[in-house]
Design an enzyme around this catalytic site. Structure first.
Site, short mmCIF file in Angstrom:
data_model
loop_
_atom_site.label_atom_id
_atom_site.label_comp_id
_atom_site.label_asym_id
_atom_site.label_seq_id
_atom_site.Cartn_x
_atom_site.Cartn_y
_atom_site.Cartn_z
N THR A 250 0.98 -1.16 0.15
CA THR A 250 -0.09 0.06 -0.01
C THR A 250 1.02 1.31 0.15
O THR A 250 1.99 1.27 0.48
CB THR A 250 -0.83 0.20 1.39
OG1 THR A 250 0.10 0.20 2.39
CG2 THR A 250 -1.88 -1.26 1.41
N GLU B 272 -6.00 -4.22 0.57
CA GLU B 272 -6.08 -5.22 1.43
C GLU B 272 -7.30 -6.07 1.40
O GLU B 272 -7.32 -7.06 1.73
CB GLU B 272 -6.35 -4.35 2.97
CG GLU B 272 -4.84 -3.80 3.42
CD GLU B 272 -4.86 -2.35 2.87
OE1 GLU B 272 -5.34 -2.02 2.16
OE2 GLU B 272 -4.19 -1.75 3.86
N LYS C 79 -14.38 16.86 12.69
CA LYS C 79 -15.08 16.62 13.71
C LYS C 79 -15.41 18.21 14.33
O LYS C 79 -14.67 18.64 14.83
CB LYS C 79 -14.41 15.84 14.86
CG LYS C 79 -14.32 14.51 14.55
CD LYS C 79 -13.56 13.48 15.48
CE LYS C 79 -13.36 12.08 14.71
NZ LYS C 79 -12.11 11.85 14.26
N TRP D 237 -19.70 14.87 12.87
CA TRP D 237 -19.06 14.43 12.25
C TRP D 237 -19.50 15.02 10.77
O TRP D 237 -20.51 14.70 10.32
CB TRP D 237 -18.85 13.05 12.00
CG TRP D 237 -18.00 12.23 13.05
CD1 TRP D 237 -17.61 12.96 14.23
CD2 TRP D 237 -17.83 10.96 13.19
NE1 TRP D 237 -16.95 12.10 15.25
CE2 TRP D 237 -17.08 11.00 14.48
CE3 TRP D 237 -17.55 10.11 12.23
CZ2 TRP D 237 -16.25 9.74 14.70
CZ3 TRP D 237 -16.86 8.66 12.66
CH2 TRP D 237 -16.28 8.71 13.91
P1 ADP Z 1 -3.90 3.28 -1.34
O1 ADP Z 1 -3.64 2.48 -0.09
O2 ADP Z 1 -2.56 3.29 -2.17
O3 ADP Z 1 -4.41 4.63 -1.31
P2 ADP Z 1 -6.20 1.81 -1.92
O4 ADP Z 1 -6.86 1.31 -3.29
O5 ADP Z 1 -5.83 0.45 -1.18
O6 ADP Z 1 -4.93 2.32 -2.33
O7 ADP Z 1 -6.97 2.78 -1.07
C1 ADP Z 1 -8.28 2.30 -0.46
C2 ADP Z 1 -9.07 3.44 -0.05
O8 ADP Z 1 -9.47 4.12 -1.06
C3 ADP Z 1 -10.14 2.89 0.58
O9 ADP Z 1 -10.20 2.51 1.77
C4 ADP Z 1 -11.10 4.12 0.57
O10 ADP Z 1 -10.96 5.12 1.47
C5 ADP Z 1 -10.82 4.88 -0.86
N1 ADP Z 1 -11.92 4.21 -1.77
C6 ADP Z 1 -11.63 3.35 -2.67
N2 ADP Z 1 -12.82 3.09 -3.35
C7 ADP Z 1 -13.56 4.11 -3.08
C8 ADP Z 1 -14.85 4.69 -3.56
N3 ADP Z 1 -15.42 4.15 -4.62
N4 ADP Z 1 -15.40 5.80 -2.87
C9 ADP Z 1 -14.54 6.52 -1.88
N5 ADP Z 1 -13.45 6.14 -1.56
C10 ADP Z 1 -12.94 4.92 -2.10
#
Ligand code: ADP
Length: 548
Positions: free
Chosen positions: A185, A331, A445, A450
């Site tokens: 990641t 993940e 917050k 929120w």
């Molecule tokens: P990195 O860890 O490299 O940023 P990831 O693809 O693992 O890449 O990131 C995952 C995160 O991206 C999720 O936990 C979420 O916060 C965000 N995410 C993924 N898809 C969406 C979506 N459709 N809408 C909003 N947030 C998203």
């Protein structure tokens, strides 16, 4: 009583064998540095994968070794996906857009001894080489004629290695829980963390991903994954496509190039494409600037970040194409939730359907999800209550490479009850549609309430003159924290604070109205193209809201 079913192990090589037998003539089209339009069919592909497996053996790769790739979406990267995992090694895809220090950290942490590198990315490896003590062999993904000049000693040429090997190779069968892939990641805080996929998780993920209500992958489709193969396995497309015989169109290093994407979609008759929102905005702008359309494109999958409404509307109105939003993470392999209407929703108005497309989709079988409050109590699926999102299932990680996988440990992402803590805040509608409100660390917050930064950002980017928008919480003497909206205007456009606030007036509830709007020429982005909020917080560290 034990069942009498065969205990066949779920092997990635079985997808390849299936594709070769059942879809030998299905094409795979790629853009590479050395060929703007390379074509091969699955018969040729499978043969080359076996040659590559023999190359790996000759290079001394052993079962369980991590084999690094720094490559774009093309057929050679596909061959690595199958040959490396298929012969029991771990295909370690690395994002070349990360900061060089992160790339070095990742290569060293994974202990990659052998790496396969695209010619365009070779300068990065050259620059880092002295910091990569374990790296022994670098193979350049090209043919002899296109081998770049390099000061690295002993560089090997991919096509030369392949040509020297037999195309006979028996794919071994072993425990399906063996590691098949590794992806770090990007981690905006701390070091990148490695997610280790297995043969079993990859196959189950591909099966679920091919269901009609998920991506509906099939032999009748032509798919263009614009999401990189170095990021969460291009959302599983390389596996699902071969499983069902979908023709793959791979854009190589041209992922952000509107002209190439348009040309690929139209000349190869692409029906489905997948990518992050920024890619689609760029493509939509290219198409409208050049008065072009993409008539064959029926579905555009969007994920990785919240999909702005404007993308859904423009795809529908200008190209008759349905946006399918999904949510997932490195993940979670990444499939978690995907948009799909339910029975009884046939008569919804276009506006109502758009509302649903702007949510993150419904749960896919295999992924259990729940939302909890601060006391870890489960919250109802009523579309109102929101809290920390947790998931579990056979393609969700239970730990990071080299860190603890004991649930509840500080560096283990899984809690005592076996749930993976996503770090996202969400609500879930009674119909099961997920709505991501924010990242836990980005939610604002304000007083006891929120406020979702994403909600404000989405409202702002619907302004025709706003190219990009980000919201961060800043200290406020009365409310502790209030939203600050940071805006980048479209090229050649100017806007004032009041224009933006006026536009948002009827789109946000009062509490969510930003207390101030500031303008930047550009926003900082992470290596995966997401807005870097940590960077923005640094830029606005000393910011104070104007006195009311
Ligand atoms: P990195 O860890 O490299 O940023 P990831 O693809 O693992 O890449 O990131 C995952 C995160 O991206 C999720 O936990 C979420 O916060 C965000 N995410 C993924 N898809 C969406 C979506 N459709 N809408 C909003 N947030 C998203």
């Amino acid at each position: 009583m034990q069942a009498l079913m065969m205990n066949s192990q779920l092997m990635i090589s079985s997808i390849l064998k299936h594709a070769e037998k059942n879809f030998p003539d299905v094409e795979m089209v790629s853009v590479t540095v050395d060929n703007p339009r390379h074509r091969q069919n699955n018969r040729q592909f499978a043969r080359r994968c076996r040659q590559l497996a023999n190359v790996l053996k000759r290079l001394g790769a052993k079962f369980g070794d991590r084999i690094g790739t720094l490559a774009w979406n093309d057929y050679r990267h596909m061959e690595l996906y199958y040959a490396v995992s298929g012969s029991g090694m771990v295909c370690h895809t690395i994002n070349p857009r990360l900061f060089p220090e992160q790339v070095a950290y990742i290569i060293n942490h994974a202990e990659d001894r052998i790496m396969f590198v695209d010619a365009l990315v070779l300068p990065l490896v050259e620059a880092l080489k002295e910091h990569l003590p374990k790296l022994e062999t670098v193979v350049v993904l090209t043919d002899r004629a296109h081998m770049p000049e390099s000061k690295l000693p002993g560089l090997l040429c991919y096509e030369e290695l392949l040509a020297a090997e037999s195309d006979e190779f028996d794919w071994p069968e072993f425990d399906e829980n063996t590691a098949s892939g590794l992806c770090y990641t990007s981690g905006t805080t701390g070091n990148p963390k490695g997610v280790v996929y297995s043969h079993r998780s990859t196959i189950l993920h591909a099966l679920a991903g091919s269901l009609p209500d998920v991506t509906g992958a099939s032999n009748l489709e032509t798919s263009l994954p614009v999401v990189p193969m170095f990021h969460v396995n291009a959302w599983g497309a390389p596996y699902a496509a071969m499983m069902v015989g979908t023709k793959l169109v791979l854009p190589g290093p041209k992922m952000a190039d509107g002209e190439t994407l348009t040309d690929l979609i139209n000349s190869e008759q692409v029906t489905v494409a997948s990518g992050v929102p920024t890619i689609w905005l760029a493509l939509l702008d290219y198409l409208s600037a050049n008065k072009m359309t993409v008539p064959t494109l029926a579905r555009a999958s969007v994920g990785g970040a919240a999909c702005p409404r404007i993308i859904v509307e423009r795809f529908r109105n200008e190209h008759d194409c349905t946006v399918v939003q999904g949510w997932g993470m490195t993940e979670t392999s990444p499939l978690g939730t995907v948009f799909c209407l339910k029975k009884g929703m046939e008569n919804l108005t276009t506006e109502e359907v758009t509302d649903l497309q702007c949510l993150q989709g419904r749960g896919v079988f295999g992924i259990e999800m729940c939302i909890v409050d601060e006391n870890n109590e489960e919250l109802p699926w009523d579309g109102k209550a929101f809290g920390a999102l947790k998931v579990r299932g056979p393609w969700v990680t239970r730990g990071y490479y080299g860190l603890s996988d004991v649930p509840g440990d500080e560096d283990c992402p899984v809690d005592e009850k076996g749930w993976f803590q996503t770090g996202d805040v969400a609500s879930i509608t009674p119909e099961g549609f997920l709505k991501i409100t924010d990242r836990t660390k980005d939610v604002i917050k304000s007083g006891g309430e929120w406020i979702s930064s994403i909600e404000i950002e989405n409202a702002a980017v619907n302004h025709p003159d706003i190219a990009e928008a980000a919201v961060i919480g800043r200290y406020h003497p009365k409310w502790t924290e209030r939203p600050l909206l940071i805006v980048v205007t479209s090229a050649g456009k100017t806007l004032g604070r009041e224009d933006v606030l006026g536009f948002l007036q009827d789109k946000l509830h009062k509490m969510a109205m930003p207390d101030d709007v500031v303008f930047l020429d550009e926003l900082p982005h992470t290596a995966t193209g997401k807005i870097n909020k940590l960077g923005l917080r640094e830029i606005f560290a000393d910011y104070e809201f104007p006195a009311a």
